[in-house]
Design a protein around this motif. Structure first.
Motif, PDB file in Angstrom:
ATOM      1  N   ALA A 129      -6.838  -6.182  -9.686  1.00 29.46           N
ATOM      2  CA  ALA A 129      -5.937  -5.288  -9.740  1.00 29.46           C
ATOM      3  C   ALA A 129      -5.343  -4.703  -8.334  1.00 29.46           C
ATOM      4  N   ALA A 130      -6.098  -4.672  -7.426  1.00 28.12           N
ATOM      5  CA  ALA A 130      -6.034  -4.076  -6.006  1.00 28.12           C
ATOM      6  C   ALA A 130      -4.938  -4.978  -5.390  1.00 28.12           C
ATOM      7  N   LEU A 131      -4.542  -6.113  -5.834  1.00 27.10           N
ATOM      8  CA  LEU A 131      -3.644  -7.092  -5.084  1.00 27.10           C
ATOM      9  C   LEU A 131      -2.210  -6.357  -4.950  1.00 27.10           C
ATOM     10  N   ASN A 132      -1.879  -5.772  -6.158  1.00 24.99           N
ATOM     11  CA  ASN A 132      -0.422  -5.129  -6.233  1.00 24.99           C
ATOM     12  C   ASN A 132      -0.535  -3.984  -5.412  1.00 24.99           C
ATOM     13  N   TRP A 133      -1.419  -3.396  -4.964  1.00 20.99           N
ATOM     14  CA  TRP A 133      -1.471  -2.312  -4.230  1.00 20.99           C
ATOM     15  C   TRP A 133      -1.872  -2.500  -2.459  1.00 20.99           C
ATOM     16  N   GLY A 134      -1.867  -3.801  -2.270  1.00 18.45           N
ATOM     17  CA  GLY A 134      -2.222  -4.349  -0.832  1.00 18.45           C
ATOM     18  C   GLY A 134      -3.397  -3.861  -0.311  1.00 18.45           C
ATOM     19  N   VAL A 135      -4.307  -3.905  -1.132  1.00 15.36           N
ATOM     20  CA  VAL A 135      -5.847  -3.493  -0.579  1.00 15.36           C
ATOM     21  C   VAL A 135      -6.513  -4.591  -1.136  1.00 15.36           C
ATOM     22  N   LYS A 136      -7.652  -4.970  -0.129  1.00 15.24           N
ATOM     23  CA  LYS A 136      -8.423  -6.053  -0.532  1.00 15.24           C
ATOM     24  C   LYS A 136      -9.881  -5.104  -0.557  1.00 15.24           C
ATOM     25  N   VAL A 137     -10.538  -5.438  -1.829  1.00 18.93           N
ATOM     26  CA  VAL A 137     -11.656  -4.824  -1.931  1.00 18.93           C
ATOM     27  C   VAL A 137     -12.800  -5.920  -1.584  1.00 18.93           C
ATOM     28  N   LEU A 138     -13.532  -5.396  -0.538  1.00 23.61           N
ATOM     29  CA  LEU A 138     -14.618  -6.182   0.234  1.00 23.61           C
ATOM     30  C   LEU A 138     -16.002  -6.509  -0.636  1.00 23.61           C
ATOM     31  N   ARG A 139     -16.489  -5.312  -1.115  1.00 19.73           N
ATOM     32  CA  ARG A 139     -17.764  -5.391  -1.665  1.00 19.73           C
ATOM     33  C   ARG A 139     -17.986  -3.878  -2.215  1.00 19.73           C
ATOM     34  N   TYR A 140     -18.929  -3.957  -3.264  1.00 22.92           N
ATOM     35  CA  TYR A 140     -19.380  -2.679  -3.974  1.00 22.92           C
ATOM     36  C   TYR A 140     -20.897  -2.592  -3.854  1.00 22.92           C
ATOM     37  N   GLU A 141     -21.492  -1.665  -3.461  1.00 22.03           N
ATOM     38  CA  GLU A 141     -22.954  -1.290  -3.598  1.00 22.03           C
ATOM     39  C   GLU A 141     -23.545  -0.079  -4.241  1.00 22.03           C
ATOM     40  N   ILE A 142     -24.182  -0.352  -5.118  1.00 20.16           N
ATOM     41  CA  ILE A 142     -24.707   0.839  -6.200  1.00 20.16           C
ATOM     42  C   ILE A 142     -25.916   1.157  -5.166  1.00 20.16           C
ATOM     43  N   LYS A 143     -25.628   2.906  -4.992  1.00 23.61           N
ATOM     44  CA  LYS A 143     -26.649   3.516  -4.147  1.00 23.61           C
ATOM     45  C   LYS A 143     -27.797   3.960  -5.074  1.00 23.61           C
ATOM     46  N   ALA A 176       0.969  -1.354   0.006  1.00 22.81           N
ATOM     47  CA  ALA A 176      -0.144  -0.110   0.010  1.00 22.81           C
ATOM     48  C   ALA A 176       0.895   1.205   0.022  1.00 22.81           C
ATOM     49  N   SER A 177       1.992   1.241   0.460  1.00 20.85           N
ATOM     50  CA  SER A 177       3.004   2.216   0.579  1.00 20.85           C
ATOM     51  C   SER A 177       3.769   2.510  -0.540  1.00 20.85           C
ATOM     52  N   TYR A 178       4.064   1.254  -1.472  1.00 15.27           N
ATOM     53  CA  TYR A 178       5.079   1.484  -2.547  1.00 15.27           C
ATOM     54  C   TYR A 178       4.328   1.059  -3.690  1.00 15.27           C
ATOM     55  N   GLY A 179       3.241   0.433  -3.791  1.00 12.73           N
ATOM     56  CA  GLY A 179       2.364  -0.094  -4.917  1.00 12.73           C
ATOM     57  C   GLY A 179       1.824   0.852  -6.019  1.00 12.73           C
ATOM     58  N   THR A 180       1.511   1.722  -5.154  1.00  9.21           N
ATOM     59  CA  THR A 180       0.765   3.057  -6.000  1.00  9.21           C
ATOM     60  C   THR A 180       0.901   4.343  -5.200  1.00  9.21           C
ATOM     61  N   SER A 181       0.858   5.408  -5.789  1.00 10.15           N
ATOM     62  CA  SER A 181       1.123   6.636  -5.075  1.00 10.15           C
ATOM     63  C   SER A 181      -0.043   7.145  -4.271  1.00 10.15           C
ATOM     64  N   ASN A 182      -1.365   6.629  -4.657  1.00  8.61           N
ATOM     65  CA  ASN A 182      -2.396   6.932  -3.713  1.00  8.61           C
ATOM     66  C   ASN A 182      -3.323   5.703  -4.235  1.00  8.61           C
ATOM     67  N   TYR A 183      -3.634   4.917  -3.317  1.00  5.60           N
ATOM     68  CA  TYR A 183      -4.434   3.589  -3.642  1.00  5.60           C
ATOM     69  C   TYR A 183      -5.923   4.081  -3.692  1.00  5.60           C
ATOM     70  N   VAL A 184      -6.353   5.128  -2.668  1.00  2.00           N
ATOM     71  CA  VAL A 184      -7.706   5.532  -2.556  1.00  2.00           C
ATOM     72  C   VAL A 184      -8.029   5.972  -4.062  1.00  2.00           C
ATOM     73  N   ILE A 185      -7.401   6.843  -4.596  1.00  3.53           N
ATOM     74  CA  ILE A 185      -7.547   7.301  -6.058  1.00  3.53           C
ATOM     75  C   ILE A 185      -7.528   6.115  -7.087  1.00  3.53           C
ATOM     76  N   ALA A 186      -6.808   5.376  -6.848  1.00  9.33           N
ATOM     77  CA  ALA A 186      -6.686   4.310  -8.071  1.00  9.33           C
ATOM     78  C   ALA A 186      -7.882   3.301  -7.819  1.00  9.33           C
ATOM     79  N   ILE A 187      -8.182   2.945  -6.714  1.00  7.41           N
ATOM     80  CA  ILE A 187      -9.426   2.139  -6.787  1.00  7.41           C
ATOM     81  C   ILE A 187     -10.707   2.902  -7.179  1.00  7.41           C
ATOM     82  N   THR A 188     -10.523   4.052  -6.743  1.00  6.20           N
ATOM     83  CA  THR A 188     -11.897   4.894  -7.081  1.00  6.20           C
ATOM     84  C   THR A 188     -12.087   5.031  -8.460  1.00  6.20           C
TER      85      THR A 188
END
Length: 317
Positions: free
Chosen positions: A149-163, A100-112
């Motif tokens: 794709a988020a495995l390389n960023w050290g992030v696990k996406v749990l779920r996504y919900e359409i509002k 999460a520190s070195y895989g991307t400059s900002n994992y929040v923006i990346a997954i968004t």
């Protein structure tokens, strides 16, 4: 102030600085990434940790909690070329602080950004009606694409919900008209089915009533016929009994004379009724006086008896 005291103070100050810089207390559900001379060194776990001051530094701090992230609303084009505004919420968790520190400059923006592009791709393969029906499939597709794709960023996406899924106002009006027409159609069908069932019930009731009436009429005719048959049998039995009694009476002394007298009386009564009517009859008898009529009647009766006796005696001869 002596030089020894100054040296002691200096050592104490250095010790305080080293303790301040070298002791790290990491909170629960938090991971700190430590770099040594600019390179990754270690990840500090929750609790009390020590680092080398001026050599090691805490470069990144990551929360290991599940984080909800609102994805901005965007316009997607469906398979049938309809614009659809979609927004949702993404739930993720940091599982590898180093990546999460070195895989991307900002994992929040990346997954968004990846969630938005994946959502546009998934919605673009569906028609408008299916997007409302298969929201779970859309959510699953987005999670699968981002999680890979988020495995390389050290992030696990749990779920996504359409509002919210918001089509243009024109489409909304058309959908409302369609829903109204469908409901009216259902109402007409329901009314026709009710009328059909009502007519069936009425027909079945009339059929049952007709069957009941016919059964009643049949039973009534049977009863009448049985009554008439019983009456005929009773009358025949009474007539037979009367004839037997008459036959027995003729065998008694004076019985035949009584029979002849009764026949003569009935004969006279019959002719008197004929005379009282307006009909014109031709009678082969002398109606000059009543005495000759009675005499003729008795002669006829006696003649019949003589013939009966002769007929009965003939077989014996």
């Amino acid at each position: 102030m002596s030089s020894g005291l100054i040296f002691t103070l200096v050592l104490a100050l250095i010790a305080v600085i080293i303790a301040y810089k070298g002791i790290c207390v990491v909170p629960q559900q938090t991971a700190w990434v430590v770099e040594r001379l600019g390179r990754f060194h270690v990840v500090l776990n929750p609790g009390l940790n020590f680092i080398v001051p001026f050599v090691d530094r805490v470069a990144y701090k990551h929360s290991l909690k599940e984080v909800p992230l609102d994805t901005p609303q965007q316009v997607c084009i469906t398979k049938d070329n309809t614009q659809l505004s979609v927004d949702g919420v993404l739930f993720f968790q940091v599982t590898d602080p180093q990546r999460a520190s070195y895989g991307t400059s900002n994992y929040v923006i990346a997954i968004t950004q990846l969630a938005q592009t994946t959502l546009r791709s998934v919605v673009g393969r569906m028609e408008l009606d299916r997007t409302f029906e298969e929201r779970d499939a859309i959510n699953h597709s987005v999670v699968s694409a981002i999680d890979e794709a988020a495995l390389n960023w050290g992030v696990k996406v749990l779920r996504y919900e359409i509002k919210d899924l918001t089509p243009p106002s024109v489409i909304l009006q058309a959908m409302q008209r369609q829903i109204t027409a469908e409901r009216e159609k259902r109402a007409v069908v329901a009314a026709s089915e009710g009328k059909k069932q009502e007519e069936i019930n009425i027909a079945e009731g009339e059929k049952a009533a007709a069957v009941a009436r016919s059964e009643g009429e049949k039973q009534a005719k049977i009863n009448v016929a049985e009554g008439q048959a019983a009456a005929t049998v009773a009358l025949a039995r009474a007539t037979a009994e009367a004839l037997r009694q008459v036959a027995a009476a003729t065998q008694e002394p004076g019985g035949m004379n009584a029979v002849n007298l009764d026949v003569a009386k009935k004969y006279v009564d019959a002719f008197s009724k004929v005379a009282g009517s307006s009909n014109t009859l031709v009678v082969p008898a002398n109606m000059g006086d009543l005495a000759s009529l009675v005499t003729s009647t008795l002669a006829i009766v006696k003649g019949g008896d003589a013939k009966s006796a002769a007929g009965g005696a003939s077989p014996r001869a």
